[in-house]
Every structure is written in C-alpha cells, then in structure tokens.
Scaffold this active site. Structure first.
Site, PDB file in Angstrom:
ATOM      1  N   ASP A   1      10.344  80.975  83.742  1.00 32.63           N
ATOM      2  CA  ASP A   1       9.581  80.161  82.567  1.00 32.63           C
ATOM      3  C   ASP A   1      10.556  79.657  81.658  1.00 32.63           C
ATOM      4  OD1 ASP A   1       7.599  80.950  84.333  1.00 32.63           O
ATOM      5  OD2 ASP A   1       6.444  81.853  82.672  1.00 32.63           O
ATOM      6  N   ASP A   2      10.212  78.454  81.100  1.00 34.06           N
ATOM      7  CA  ASP A   2      10.654  78.197  79.827  1.00 34.06           C
ATOM      8  C   ASP A   2      11.773  77.211  79.665  1.00 34.06           C
ATOM      9  OD1 ASP A   2       8.257  79.552  78.823  1.00 34.06           O
ATOM     10  OD2 ASP A   2       9.613  81.075  77.335  1.00 34.06           O
TER      11      ASP A   2
ATOM     12  N   HIS B   1       4.482  73.891  82.514  1.00 32.86           N
ATOM     13  CA  HIS B   1       4.415  74.810  81.368  1.00 32.86           C
ATOM     14  C   HIS B   1       4.244  74.365  80.036  1.00 32.86           C
ATOM     15  CE1 HIS B   1       4.719  79.112  80.528  1.00 32.86           C
ATOM     16  NE2 HIS B   1       5.732  78.995  79.891  1.00 32.86           N
TER      17      HIS B   1
ATOM     18  N   HIS C   1       5.456  74.140  75.068  1.00 37.26           N
ATOM     19  CA  HIS C   1       4.982  75.514  75.223  1.00 37.26           C
ATOM     20  C   HIS C   1       3.624  75.919  74.402  1.00 37.26           C
ATOM     21  CE1 HIS C   1       5.842  79.805  75.805  1.00 37.26           C
ATOM     22  NE2 HIS C   1       6.348  79.477  76.886  1.00 37.26           N
TER      23      HIS C   1
ATOM     24  N   TYR D   1       2.470  81.961  77.387  1.00 39.65           N
ATOM     25  CA  TYR D   1       2.103  83.106  77.193  1.00 39.65           C
ATOM     26  C   TYR D   1       1.135  83.809  78.097  1.00 39.65           C
ATOM     27  CZ  TYR D   1       4.090  81.014  72.924  1.00 39.65           C
ATOM     28  OH  TYR D   1       4.539  80.347  71.922  1.00 39.65           O
TER      29      TYR D   1
ATOM     30  N   HIS E   1      12.516  84.614  82.706  1.00 39.15           N
ATOM     31  CA  HIS E   1      12.748  83.553  81.753  1.00 39.15           C
ATOM     32  C   HIS E   1      14.160  82.887  81.832  1.00 39.15           C
ATOM     33  CE1 HIS E   1       9.153  85.415  80.496  1.00 39.15           C
ATOM     34  NE2 HIS E   1       8.655  84.115  79.949  1.00 39.15           N
TER      35      HIS E   1
HETATM   36 ZN    ZN Z   1       6.483  80.510  78.534  1.00 38.82          ZN
END
Ligand code: ZN
Length: 209
Positions: free
Chosen positions: A35-36, A86, A90, A126, A179
């Site tokens: 993620d991210d 995503h 964020h 999250y 991540h």
């Molecule tokens: Zn995230």
C-alpha cells in the site's frame, strides 16, 4: 500490543469485503499486497525482491503517487504485478465528508483510466470502513481488506518480531499487507526477503489478486 490479525468474527459480519482468497483446496497461492506507493527507491527495492523470487504481488497505489512516478507505474505493470485504487490522497473515510471521499476515490479511478491500467479493486486507506464503502463501493469494485497486517510502518515493532508473527500466520489464501513507503522501509527491507524465502521453502506461491 499490535493487532496483526483482526478477530475472526469481523470478516463474518462484513462478508461483502475480501479478507482472504482460497481458489481451491489445493491452491498454494498467497497474496502479498503493498500500500501507499509507488515510492521512488522503495518500490524499486520491492520490485527487485519480488523478481529475485519470481513472485507476483498487488500494489494499492495512491493516485497522486502514480502521477508523480509514472515510470514506476510502468515498471510495476510490465513486471506483471497488479494495481488497485487506494484513493487519490490517502483519504480517511472517518474524517472526510462522504462527497469528498467519493471524489478522492473517483480521482484515483481517473488516474487509472488516464494511464490505461485496469484496477483490481479498492483498498480503503487505514482499512477504514463506512456504510458508503461497505454498501456502495463494494457493489462497484472488489474491496480488499487483509488476513494479516505486517505493521511494517510501525516503528514500535522490530523486524524479527514481524517475521516470526508473519511466518506463523501465512497459509494458502492469506492476504498480507506491506507498505512501499518511506515509513515502512526500515522494517520492510528485512521482512520482505525473509517472507519470500519462507514462501519458497513452504511451497507457497506469492500471486496477484
Ligand atoms: Zn494506506
């Protein structure tokens, strides 16, 4: 105490979300998700690690990071990995208004469309769920949660503890969250190779969602 795994009742009460994926009783697939990103250098490190083990994975990307790093997006796609939404920035579903959240989701969809990339689905930032995410987004796109959160972003955790806890959990069908972010890198750089090695020894096949 860090919660790597949610209580097993949660997937049962939220069945519209994807928590794990077991295609068949014989399947040896596991699902590494990142993620991210994409994040320069860190996503490159992940790409190199995955290539070393001929592993495939899924990247839940932040739209603005895709726009800032189009070459990395291309590298992910050409290496055979899958990408998912995503949100653009964020977005936190518990803090954004419904309209702002929807717009942030749609702005990221638009980035996928512009770059002509198919999104595998959505992972809420999250892991925050609202009725909108649960009822509305899950009817438009698959919403991916996880069966194991490595906690690689958490500076209170050390890499060895993450590796031990992950090894105990990983089994066919598991969806594992990492991540590809600067915050996670200190731990990710040890955890990812160790878990890829673990999969190799246990005949588990890291695959795309
Ligand atoms: Zn995230």
């Amino acid at each position: 105490m860090f919660i790597h795994q949610l209580p097993s009742i949660i997937p049962k009460i939220l069945p519209k979300l994807t928590w794990s994926r077991l295609d068949s009783a014989e399947s040896r697939k596991v699902y590494f998700t990142f993620d991210d990103g994409p994040t320069p250098e860190i996503t490159n490190f992940v790409l190199d690690c995955l290539a070393d083990y001929q592993a495939k994975a899924t990247f839940f990307c932040i739209g603005k990071n895709m726009l800032a790093n189009p070459q990395l997006v291309e590298d992910l796609v050409s290496a055979g990995h899958h990408l998912g939404n995503h949100t653009m920035n964020h977005a936190n579903a518990w803090k954004y208004s419904l309209l702002d959240y929807e717009n942030d989701y749609l702005a990221c969809e638009e980035v996928f469309a512009q770059m002509k990339i198919k999104s595998v689905g959505f992972r809420p930032p999250y892991g925050r769920i609202t009725p909108y995410v649960y009822h509305h987004l899950s009817s438009k796109s698959e919403v991916f949660m996880w069966s194991f959160l490595t906690g690689d972003y958490n500076s209170d955790l050390n890499s060895d503890d993450i590796i031990q806890a992950s090894m105990k959990h990983i089994k066919p069908g598991s969806i594992i969250v990492f991540h590809d972010s600067a915050k996670a890198y200190l731990r990710l750089k040890f955890v990812l190779p160790a878990l890829l090695e673990h999969c190799l020894h246990n005949h588990l096949i890291p695959s795309t969602l």
